[in-house]
Design a protein around this motif. Structure first.
Motif, mmCIF file in Angstrom:
data_model
loop_
_atom_site.group_PDB
_atom_site.id
_atom_site.type_symbol
_atom_site.label_atom_id
_atom_site.label_comp_id
_atom_site.label_asym_id
_atom_site.label_seq_id
_atom_site.Cartn_x
_atom_site.Cartn_y
_atom_site.Cartn_z
ATOM 1 N N ARG A 1 -16.717 34.297 76.175
ATOM 2 C CA ARG A 1 -15.291 34.616 76.032
ATOM 3 C C ARG A 1 -14.968 34.726 74.553
ATOM 4 N NH1 ARG A 1 -13.237 30.478 78.294
ATOM 5 N NH2 ARG A 1 -12.730 31.378 80.338
ATOM 6 N N CYS A 2 -14.204 35.726 74.194
ATOM 7 C CA CYS A 2 -13.826 35.932 72.794
ATOM 8 C C CYS A 2 -12.631 35.038 72.459
ATOM 9 C CB CYS A 2 -13.482 37.405 72.567
ATOM 10 S SG CYS A 2 -13.374 37.848 70.829
ATOM 11 N N LEU A 3 -12.760 34.239 71.411
ATOM 12 C CA LEU A 3 -11.710 33.290 71.031
ATOM 13 C C LEU A 3 -10.727 33.864 70.018
ATOM 14 C CD1 LEU A 3 -13.892 30.065 70.689
ATOM 15 C CD2 LEU A 3 -12.569 30.844 72.662
ATOM 16 N N LYS A 4 -11.088 34.973 69.396
ATOM 17 C CA LYS A 4 -10.206 35.610 68.411
ATOM 18 C C LYS A 4 -10.554 37.091 68.322
ATOM 19 C CE LYS A 4 -11.759 32.753 65.356
ATOM 20 N NZ LYS A 4 -12.009 31.997 64.098
ATOM 21 N N ASP A 5 -9.627 37.883 67.836
ATOM 22 C CA ASP A 5 -9.896 39.310 67.655
ATOM 23 C C ASP A 5 -10.969 39.498 66.585
ATOM 24 O OD1 ASP A 5 -8.017 40.090 69.536
ATOM 25 O OD2 ASP A 5 -6.380 40.162 68.078
ATOM 26 N N TYR A 6 -12.006 40.248 66.927
ATOM 27 C CA TYR A 6 -13.119 40.456 66.003
ATOM 28 C C TYR A 6 -13.342 41.934 65.703
ATOM 29 C CZ TYR A 6 -17.825 40.113 64.013
ATOM 30 O OH TYR A 6 -18.917 40.196 63.180
ATOM 31 N N SER B 1 -16.287 45.952 72.100
ATOM 32 C CA SER B 1 -15.041 45.568 71.442
ATOM 33 C C SER B 1 -14.720 44.119 71.784
ATOM 34 C CB SER B 1 -13.900 46.484 71.889
ATOM 35 O OG SER B 1 -12.692 46.116 71.244
ATOM 36 N N LEU B 2 -14.692 43.284 70.774
ATOM 37 C CA LEU B 2 -14.418 41.860 70.971
ATOM 38 C C LEU B 2 -12.947 41.589 70.680
ATOM 39 C CD1 LEU B 2 -17.597 40.304 69.309
ATOM 40 C CD2 LEU B 2 -17.203 40.837 71.716
ATOM 41 N N VAL B 3 -12.186 41.453 71.748
ATOM 42 C CA VAL B 3 -10.751 41.193 71.658
ATOM 43 C C VAL B 3 -10.486 39.801 72.215
ATOM 44 C CG1 VAL B 3 -8.450 41.994 72.323
ATOM 45 C CG2 VAL B 3 -10.297 43.645 71.972
ATOM 46 N N LYS B 4 -9.530 39.106 71.635
ATOM 47 C CA LYS B 4 -9.231 37.744 72.062
ATOM 48 C C LYS B 4 -9.022 37.666 73.568
ATOM 49 C CE LYS B 4 -6.182 33.808 71.180
ATOM 50 N NZ LYS B 4 -5.011 33.294 70.420
ATOM 51 N N ILE C 1 -16.389 32.431 67.060
ATOM 52 C CA ILE C 1 -15.741 33.675 67.473
ATOM 53 C C ILE C 1 -15.849 33.850 68.985
ATOM 54 C CG2 ILE C 1 -15.819 36.197 67.260
ATOM 55 C CD1 ILE C 1 -16.889 35.723 64.388
ATOM 56 N N LEU C 2 -16.990 33.439 69.541
ATOM 57 C CA LEU C 2 -17.210 33.480 70.984
ATOM 58 C C LEU C 2 -17.500 32.080 71.494
ATOM 59 C CD1 LEU C 2 -19.612 36.576 71.268
ATOM 60 C CD2 LEU C 2 -17.138 36.562 71.608
ATOM 61 N N GLU C 3 -17.274 31.878 72.782
ATOM 62 C CA GLU C 3 -17.701 30.639 73.415
ATOM 63 C C GLU C 3 -18.482 30.980 74.674
ATOM 64 O OE1 GLU C 3 -14.732 28.033 74.883
ATOM 65 O OE2 GLU C 3 -13.634 29.578 76.002
#
Length: 205
Positions: A161-166, A178-181, A200-202
């Protein structure tokens, strides 16, 4: 009191590592005081041992007490330096970084900073030599990163899961994602280990 400052160094270690990602400032004052205490104890023993060598043992208990204090100080100093050194080395694996974070570097001694830089360089050279050994006939080299897995992976692909917009992230196969929160992805574990370590991810089950 003899060995008081060296004992404080050990107590500092105990409180320091309750947080895995925090390092207390290097206690140079206590280290220097302990060194000076050792020099004083040694000098006093050098003087008092002379009568003992002549057969007068009246000072022997005092000499033995000072020697025991010297040994205790030495053990405490070595424990303090060695434990901090191991903790600093673990940064290279836990955070996957060749440069210590600023808030941690600020609490390191100059020698610890130099040691971490040399350790990172040595580890990088070793991983490079391992990677070169995997070169195929076509010339492709499989990169080997020993910091990727401190524990054996249960599977090649994992849910994250993406924890913040990257933003856009390029995978090892050349595709981008695309890594979006709050977005979730099923990706190759080796591609995302560094992002997990950076927060950034968990990894989700």
């Amino acid at each position: 009191m003899l060995c008081q400052k060296s004992f404080e160094l050990i107590k500092q270690l105990d409180s320091n590592f309750s947080n895995a990602h925090e390092l207390s400032p290097f206690n140079e004052d206590n280290v220097r005081y302990t060194f000076e205490e050792c020099k004083t104890l040694f000098a006093q023993n050098q003087i008092d041992v002379q009568p003992v060598l002549q057969g007068d043992n009246s000072n022997l208990p005092t000499i033995q007490m000072r020697h025991a204090a010297l040994q205790r100080n030495k053990r405490c100093l070595l424990t303090y330096v060695y434990t901090r050194m191991n903790w600093v080395a673990s940064l290279r694996f836990e955070l996957a970084t060749v440069v210590a974070p600023k808030h941690i570097k600020a609490n390191m001694s100059d020698l610890e900073v130099v040691w971490f830089q040399k350790y990172s360089k040595t580890l990088a050279n070793y991983m490079k030599s391992l990677s070169q050994a995997t070169q195929t006939n076509s010339g492709y080299i499989y990169p080997i990163d020993l910091t990727q897995y401190t524990k054996p992976p249960k599977s090649l692909f994992i849910h994250v899961r993406c924890l913040k917009d990257y933003g856009e992230f390029e995978l090892s196969d050349g595709h981008t994602v695309s890594l979006v929160k709050d977005s979730q992805h099923y990706l190759l574990a080796s591609d995302v280990q560094d992002l997990i370590k950076q927060g950034i991810l968990e990894h989700i089950d």
